[in-house]
Design a protein around this motif. Structure first.
Motif, PDB file in Angstrom:
ATOM      1  N   UNK A 148       0.741  -1.267  -0.116  1.00 18.71           N
ATOM      2  CA  UNK A 148      -0.072  -0.268   0.151  1.00 18.71           C
ATOM      3  C   UNK A 148       0.724   1.294  -0.061  1.00 18.71           C
ATOM      4  N   UNK A 149       2.012   1.358   0.933  1.00 23.22           N
ATOM      5  CA  UNK A 149       2.585   2.345   1.093  1.00 23.22           C
ATOM      6  C   UNK A 149       3.469   2.792  -0.305  1.00 23.22           C
ATOM      7  N   UNK A 150       4.064   1.389  -0.744  1.00 22.73           N
ATOM      8  CA  UNK A 150       4.962   1.526  -1.983  1.00 22.73           C
ATOM      9  C   UNK A 150       4.236   2.189  -3.249  1.00 22.73           C
ATOM     10  N   UNK A 151       2.617   1.920  -3.399  1.00 23.65           N
ATOM     11  CA  UNK A 151       1.807   2.101  -4.327  1.00 23.65           C
ATOM     12  C   UNK A 151       1.585   3.737  -4.158  1.00 23.65           C
ATOM     13  N   UNK A 152       1.531   4.262  -2.965  1.00 24.99           N
ATOM     14  CA  UNK A 152       1.322   5.364  -2.839  1.00 24.99           C
ATOM     15  C   UNK A 152       2.423   6.257  -3.081  1.00 24.99           C
ATOM     16  N   UNK A 153       3.622   5.618  -2.458  1.00 25.30           N
ATOM     17  CA  UNK A 153       4.902   6.430  -3.192  1.00 25.30           C
ATOM     18  C   UNK A 153       4.865   6.535  -4.790  1.00 25.30           C
ATOM     19  N   UNK A 154       4.635   5.510  -5.649  1.00 21.53           N
ATOM     20  CA  UNK A 154       4.637   5.588  -6.863  1.00 21.53           C
ATOM     21  C   UNK A 154       3.775   6.754  -7.482  1.00 21.53           C
ATOM     22  N   UNK A 155       2.491   6.868  -6.869  1.00 20.78           N
ATOM     23  CA  UNK A 155       1.469   7.939  -7.474  1.00 20.78           C
ATOM     24  C   UNK A 155       2.175   9.216  -7.175  1.00 20.78           C
ATOM     25  N   UNK A 156       2.527   9.515  -6.087  1.00 19.27           N
ATOM     26  CA  UNK A 156       2.926  10.812  -5.738  1.00 19.27           C
ATOM     27  C   UNK A 156       4.461  11.317  -6.058  1.00 19.27           C
ATOM     28  N   UNK A 157       5.310  10.199  -6.517  1.00 14.48           N
ATOM     29  CA  UNK A 157       6.567  10.541  -6.902  1.00 14.48           C
ATOM     30  C   UNK A 157       6.787  10.458  -8.240  1.00 14.48           C
TER      31      UNK A 157
END
Length: 441
Positions: A148-157
């Motif tokens: 979950x955290x990794x996919x959120x990083x992808x979206x925002x980064x």
């Protein structure tokens, strides 16, 4: 072309300002031939009183707040990411890459080998042209830790349009909110992938599909109700459907939504590359690598055009305001600056900064290098001008692409320390820096 590039680089090279020159005004060639200057007087050895001046610092060390060690969870995350990155396993020492070996024979050694960044997840140090690749590898490895955290990083980064990210994230949060607030409503647990809103706001963003899968959705093909001969159209369509077991874990869904809304882009941190040098008469000589200039073929052509224009402008009478405006425009061409701070005992501390960072970052950098970071000091720019406005960016006070500054201690505090009459430490710098002291190239 290489020779032409070096000529441009030489023109852009920083020249240390002379006595009495304003900090925002770059050095100019003297109109008349300067007279031969007398040989500088040898540096006087410090007196016994001066050597004892910093002794009181030891008595105040206990007043300093202790720095917090990184949390165990942060350290475990870094360790896990390192294990997942095979490339990082091969470079376990985290040392800087070797300097480029394609320098021309006889060329002066650069003052720093390049501009480097530190990956916040793995801690790896990479050159600036490798930082995004390293971020992608680190985030990909983090999927095994927290998808979950990794996919959120992808979206925002990796989605650069911040407005599109904001709209997409808010729409995704609304989907999750509807499920959390109305768990009994089946319609909220299904998201039609061909829906216009989903396509325009969400599907176009990198990482969004992995997020839905990470929070408990699965892709399914479902029949379209009411479709038949009387109502022609596709009989089946693709949906994201929330897995049944997630209805008993709605708090996790809420937490994921809040994490999605509050997240920030993951950014590689500029590596200051702190280095300490022995006292040297060559402290004001800088040999910067191409990373600091970063001239593309188009920029080289532009520099050639500017050279031609400069010859034409040289014959025109320009006001001081016009010159200063042009100088400020010249300073904005640089993304980075290499700064050196010379201490009263002659040691030279060097670090790399963004050209748009404020002077306060340099003060913090120097304090981190001190054995007693509470000791007050002032920094003097080229020409002896005090850097009193710590909010001023480097490129607005003439400190790009490189500069040599001087440090002077607060006279009142030094007098107080001297009055204590205790044995001072050998140097105000941290022992770990002194053990790695180098000689300027």
């Amino acid at each position: 072309m290489r020779k032409f590039f070096q000529e441009i680089k030489a023109d852009l090279k920083f020249k240390t300002a002379g006595p009495g020159q304003k900090l925002s005004e770059p050095s100019r060639a003297p109109k008349e031939k300067p007279r031969a200057e007398a040989a500088p007087k040898p540096r006087q050895a410090p007196t016994d009183e001066a050597q004892m001046a910093a002794a009181a610092a030891l008595a105040r060390l206990e007043l300093k707040p202790k720095k917090k060690a990184p949390s165990a969870s942060q350290e475990s995350i870094r360790n896990q990411v390192r294990k997942e990155l095979m490339a990082e396993a091969a470079a376990g020492e985290k040392g800087l890459p070797e300097e480029e070996k394609d320098q021309e024979e006889g060329a002066a050694a650069p003052s720093v080998s390049g501009v480097y960044f530190i990956c916040p997840l793995s801690g790896a140090v990479v050159r600036k042209d490798q930082k995004e690749k390293q971020l992608r590898e680190a985030i990909e490895a983090y999927f095994s830790v927290d998808p979950v955290a990794a996919s959120i990083m992808e979206i925002h980064t990796f989605n650069k349009d911040r407005e599109k990210v904001r709209v997409g994230v808010e729409t995704m949060a609304k989907y999750l909110d509807n499920i959390y607030l109305h768990p009994e409503e089946e319609k909220y647990r299904k998201i039609k992938l061909q829906n216009k809103v989903f396509q325009e706001r969400i599907s176009c963003l990198e990482g969004t599909h992995r997020f839905f899968q990470a929070v408990g959705f699965e892709e399914k093909t479902l029949p379209v109700p009411g479709q038949g001969k009387e109502f022609p159209g596709p009989e089946e369509e693709q949906y994201y459907v929330l897995r049944e077991e997630m209805l008993s874990r709605l708090e996790e869904l809420k937490d994921s939504k809040e994490q999605l809304l509050s997240a920030e882009p993951l950014r590689a941190r500029l590596d200051r590359q702190p280095r300490l040098f022995q006292p040297s008469p060559g402290a004001a000589r800088f040999e910067l690598p191409n990373d600091f200039y970063n001239l593309t073929a188009e920029e080289i052509r532009r520099e050639q055009r500017l050279r031609t224009e400069a010859v034409e402008k040289a014959s025109m009478l320009r006001t001081r305001a016009m010159r200063e405006k042009e100088e400020q425009r010249e300073m904005r061409k640089y993304n980075y600056t290499l700064l050196r701070v010379r201490f009263p005992d002659g040691y030279i501390l060097q670090g790399t900064f963004y050209a748009r960072e404020s002077v306060s970052e340099l003060y913090s950098f120097v304090r981190e290098a001190l054995r007693d970071d509470w000791l007050p000091f002032e920094l003097l720019g080229p020409g002896g001008l005090k850097l009193t406005d710590e909010n001023l960016p480097f490129n607005e006070c003439g400190l790009v692409p490189s500069a040599l500054l001087s440090l002077c201690w607060d006279a009142a505090v030094m007098a107080d320390i001297e009055a204590a009459g205790e044995e001072p430490p050998r140097s105000p710098l941290r022992p770990e820096l002194l053990t790695r002291v180098q000689t300027l190239p």
